[in-house]
Design a protein around this motif. Structure first.
Motif, PDB file in Angstrom:
ATOM      1  N   HIS A  85       0.996  -1.425   0.191  1.00  0.00           N
ATOM      2  CA  HIS A  85       0.032   0.028   0.042  1.00  0.00           C
ATOM      3  C   HIS A  85       0.752   1.304   0.043  1.00  0.00           C
ATOM      4  O   HIS A  85       1.688   1.513   0.990  1.00  0.00           O
ATOM      5  N   PRO A  86       0.780   2.154  -0.918  1.00  0.00           N
ATOM      6  CA  PRO A  86       1.634   3.235  -1.114  1.00  0.00           C
ATOM      7  C   PRO A  86       1.312   4.376  -0.163  1.00  0.00           C
ATOM      8  O   PRO A  86       2.347   5.217   0.181  1.00  0.00           O
ATOM      9  N   ASP A  87       0.337   4.305   0.622  1.00  0.00           N
ATOM     10  CA  ASP A  87      -0.272   5.475   1.576  1.00  0.00           C
ATOM     11  C   ASP A  87       0.269   5.094   3.010  1.00  0.00           C
ATOM     12  O   ASP A  87      -0.262   5.943   3.825  1.00  0.00           O
ATOM     13  N   PHE A  88       0.814   3.933   3.129  1.00  0.00           N
ATOM     14  CA  PHE A  88       1.403   3.590   4.690  1.00  0.00           C
ATOM     15  C   PHE A  88       2.811   3.542   4.636  1.00  0.00           C
ATOM     16  O   PHE A  88       3.615   2.750   3.899  1.00  0.00           O
ATOM     17  N   ASN A  89       3.242   3.982   5.855  1.00  0.00           N
ATOM     18  CA  ASN A  89       4.804   3.686   6.132  1.00  0.00           C
ATOM     19  C   ASN A  89       4.714   2.828   7.542  1.00  0.00           C
ATOM     20  O   ASN A  89       4.564   3.223   8.732  1.00  0.00           O
ATOM     21  N   LEU A  90       5.349   1.637   7.151  1.00  0.00           N
ATOM     22  CA  LEU A  90       5.432   0.701   8.378  1.00  0.00           C
ATOM     23  C   LEU A  90       6.785   1.083   9.322  1.00  0.00           C
ATOM     24  O   LEU A  90       7.805   1.218   8.722  1.00  0.00           O
ATOM     25  N   VAL A  91       6.289   1.470  10.729  1.00  0.00           N
ATOM     26  CA  VAL A  91       7.389   1.957  11.399  1.00  0.00           C
ATOM     27  C   VAL A  91       7.878   1.076  12.475  1.00  0.00           C
ATOM     28  O   VAL A  91       8.670   1.160  13.314  1.00  0.00           O
ATOM     29  N   GLY A  92       6.863  -0.112  12.826  1.00  0.00           N
ATOM     30  CA  GLY A  92       7.227  -1.083  13.696  1.00  0.00           C
ATOM     31  C   GLY A  92       6.575  -2.049  13.741  1.00  0.00           C
ATOM     32  O   GLY A  92       5.484  -1.979  13.375  1.00  0.00           O
ATOM     33  N   ILE A  93       7.091  -3.365  14.366  1.00  0.00           N
ATOM     34  CA  ILE A  93       6.224  -4.438  14.622  1.00  0.00           C
ATOM     35  C   ILE A  93       6.412  -5.129  16.043  1.00  0.00           C
ATOM     36  O   ILE A  93       7.793  -5.064  16.570  1.00  0.00           O
ATOM     37  N   ALA A  94       5.396  -5.201  16.784  1.00  0.00           N
ATOM     38  CA  ALA A  94       5.535  -5.766  18.029  1.00  0.00           C
ATOM     39  C   ALA A  94       4.847  -7.107  18.322  1.00  0.00           C
ATOM     40  O   ALA A  94       4.045  -7.400  17.776  1.00  0.00           O
ATOM     41  N   ASP A  95       5.765  -7.942  18.705  1.00  0.00           N
ATOM     42  CA  ASP A  95       5.494  -9.485  18.691  1.00  0.00           C
ATOM     43  C   ASP A  95       6.213  -9.869  19.836  1.00  0.00           C
ATOM     44  O   ASP A  95       7.643  -9.673  20.003  1.00  0.00           O
ATOM     45  N   THR A  96       5.826 -10.727  20.923  1.00  0.00           N
ATOM     46  CA  THR A  96       6.690 -11.484  21.899  1.00  0.00           C
ATOM     47  C   THR A  96       7.576 -12.485  21.263  1.00  0.00           C
ATOM     48  O   THR A  96       8.748 -12.375  22.106  1.00  0.00           O
ATOM     49  N   ASN A  97       7.384 -12.920  20.222  1.00  0.00           N
ATOM     50  CA  ASN A  97       8.414 -13.876  19.522  1.00  0.00           C
ATOM     51  C   ASN A  97       9.033 -12.890  18.870  1.00  0.00           C
ATOM     52  O   ASN A  97       8.945 -13.098  17.463  1.00  0.00           O
ATOM     53  N   THR A  98      10.151 -12.180  19.192  1.00  0.00           N
ATOM     54  CA  THR A  98      11.017 -11.393  18.273  1.00  0.00           C
ATOM     55  C   THR A  98      12.197 -12.132  17.474  1.00  0.00           C
ATOM     56  O   THR A  98      12.125 -11.430  16.224  1.00  0.00           O
ATOM     57  N   ASP A  99      12.478 -13.305  17.849  1.00  0.00           N
ATOM     58  CA  ASP A  99      13.455 -14.041  16.972  1.00  0.00           C
ATOM     59  C   ASP A  99      12.703 -14.343  15.680  1.00  0.00           C
ATOM     60  O   ASP A  99      13.048 -13.907  14.665  1.00  0.00           O
ATOM     61  N   LEU A 100      11.423 -14.857  15.701  1.00  0.00           N
ATOM     62  CA  LEU A 100      10.807 -15.335  14.597  1.00  0.00           C
ATOM     63  C   LEU A 100      10.305 -14.064  13.901  1.00  0.00           C
ATOM     64  O   LEU A 100      10.420 -14.035  12.663  1.00  0.00           O
ATOM     65  N   ALA A 101       9.968 -13.016  14.590  1.00  0.00           N
ATOM     66  CA  ALA A 101       9.256 -11.560  13.893  1.00  0.00           C
ATOM     67  C   ALA A 101      10.685 -10.939  12.863  1.00  0.00           C
ATOM     68  O   ALA A 101      10.422 -10.736  11.740  1.00  0.00           O
ATOM     69  N   SER A 102      11.681 -11.124  13.712  1.00  0.00           N
ATOM     70  CA  SER A 102      12.961 -10.793  13.036  1.00  0.00           C
ATOM     71  C   SER A 102      13.397 -11.442  11.889  1.00  0.00           C
ATOM     72  O   SER A 102      13.933 -10.852  10.872  1.00  0.00           O
ATOM     73  N   SER A 103      13.404 -12.696  11.656  1.00  0.00           N
ATOM     74  CA  SER A 103      13.626 -13.551  10.715  1.00  0.00           C
ATOM     75  C   SER A 103      12.705 -13.434   9.618  1.00  0.00           C
ATOM     76  O   SER A 103      12.947 -13.611   8.235  1.00  0.00           O
ATOM     77  N   GLN A 104      11.383 -13.219   9.875  1.00  0.00           N
ATOM     78  CA  GLN A 104      10.536 -12.985   8.630  1.00  0.00           C
ATOM     79  C   GLN A 104      10.462 -11.407   8.200  1.00  0.00           C
ATOM     80  O   GLN A 104       9.969 -11.366   7.060  1.00  0.00           O
ATOM     81  N   TYR A 105      10.759 -10.493   8.944  1.00  0.00           N
ATOM     82  CA  TYR A 105      10.790  -9.149   8.505  1.00  0.00           C
ATOM     83  C   TYR A 105      12.090  -8.473   8.969  1.00  0.00           C
ATOM     84  O   TYR A 105      12.008  -7.426   9.589  1.00  0.00           O
ATOM     85  N   PRO A 106      13.160  -8.910   8.063  1.00  0.00           N
ATOM     86  CA  PRO A 106      14.414  -8.365   8.165  1.00  0.00           C
ATOM     87  C   PRO A 106      14.449  -6.984   7.744  1.00  0.00           C
ATOM     88  O   PRO A 106      13.826  -6.714   6.742  1.00  0.00           O
TER      89      PRO A 106
END
Length: 362
Positions: free
Chosen positions: A25-46
């Protein structure tokens, strides 16, 4: 106009769907993801900023908006935290896990003035909007009744992956029927009373696998709903409209709206009426296929959320309305347990005055 900065709280199945939609979506800028499983989230969204604590994300990135895709029981807590920071929210369904939590959230949202949208994505289908228009414009006459089915067979791995699905609150009433209740409220009008029965005969688990509900609408229409996650059929909204890759497309209609001058199948949008809109059972009934374009409801929902955040349109479903869907859905479980008709008028009124209590918890 400038892009909307956004954070996502919860990177599970539905959170990932939202993240894919944001990425395109061109009108949004993702600035952060919060999740308790940070290792998995980091691997999925480098390359993205990942936070274990959602409050750290809110305070450090200060987004214009967030999508709350966390477990149900913390929806209210997170929504309240956002409200106190002036951050607009799209909250996944159900809006909260209990009516008390919904009341607390509504109160804080009202105090803060933030914009909210509940993630009942079906409201954003073009087919759904077409049904709503046909019913509210009276093109089928007065709505007399609704007949609906949601029946699919969930495989064993579905329960193995999340054992809570085999416990009370994890059954098809609160996982699947809540979408259908919201759809019916949106297109057919407010549900004012509910009777129901439920069974666990097929799997013998502590949670229902089959249920039937009798719905009474404010306009006088009566609806019946058969629900099961232990039966094979082509009759679910997901299969009929093709909205989820997990469900093979069938194109079959699982709803029939029956009016005094004609009827309508959904989602196929087949309209049935007698020539000249007569009301004579001796006259042949003719079918007409109506057209509505197919859209990605999550993309359409995000478009709408953008406009809500910018203040150009009112929310299609603020938290107050999402709580009414929760009230009606909880009443199905309660009616089945108690074996009695549940009148919802006092509960809607109590919600408006922040004096609700949950007779049944999710």
């Amino acid at each position: 106009m400038s892009t909307v900065t956004i954070g996502v709280i919860g990177a599970g199945l539905i959170g990932r769907k939202h993240l894919r939609t944001i990425a395109n979506h061109p009108d949004f800028n993702l600035v952060g993801i919060a999740d308790t499983n940070t290792d998995l989230a980091s691997s999925q969204y480098p390359g993205e900023r990942i936070f274990a604590d959602y409050t750290h994300m809110l305070d450090q990135t200060k987004p214009d908006a967030v999508i709350i895709a966390s477990p149900n029981q913390v929806h209210a807590e997170i929504g309240i935290a956002c409200a106190r920071r002036g951050i607009n929210c799209l909250i996944e369904k159900p809006v909260t896990d209990t009516l008390e939590a919904a009341a607390a959230l509504i109160q804080e949202v009202s105090r803060s003035g933030i914009k909210t949208l509940v993630g009942h994505h079906r409201r954003h289908h073009e087919q759904v909007k077409t049904v709503q228009t046909l019913l509210r414009d009276g093109q089928m006459g007065a709505l007399v009744g609704v007949s609906a089915i949601w029946a699919a067979h969930k495989p064993a791995p579905y329960f193995d992956a999340a054992p809570w699905r085999a416990e009370p609150g994890g059954g098809p009433i609160l996982i699947n029927l809540i979408h259908e209740i919201d759809f019916l409220r949106f297109v057919a009008g407010e549900i004012v009373a509910i009777s129901a029965v439920a069974s666990n005969r097929q799997r013998r688990l502590p949670v229902e696998d089959t249920a039937g509900a009798l719905l009474e609408f404010a306009g006088g229409a009566i609806g019946t709903f058969f629900l099961s996650d232990s039966a094979v059929s082509p009759w679910t909204t997901e299969q009929g409209i093709g909205e989820a890759v997990e469900f093979p497309f069938s194109g079959e209609s699982s709803y029939r709206f029956i009016g005094s001058h004609g009827s309508l199948e959904f989602p196929a949008l087949t309209s049935w009426a007698q020539a000249g809109r007569t009301q004579d059972w001796n006259q042949p009934i003719q079918a007409q296929r109506l057209f509505a374009k197919t859209v990605d409801p999550y993309a359409a929902q995000l478009d709408h959320f953008r406009d809500v955040v910018r203040g150009s349109v009112p929310s299609l479903q603020p938290v107050e309305d999402g709580a009414r869907t929760l009230i009606a859905t909880l009443a199905v479980t309660e009616a089945a347990i108690l074996g009695k008709r549940i009148d919802l008028a006092e509960r809607y009124e109590a919600l408006a005055t922040n004096a609700v209590s949950s007779p049944v918890h999710l």
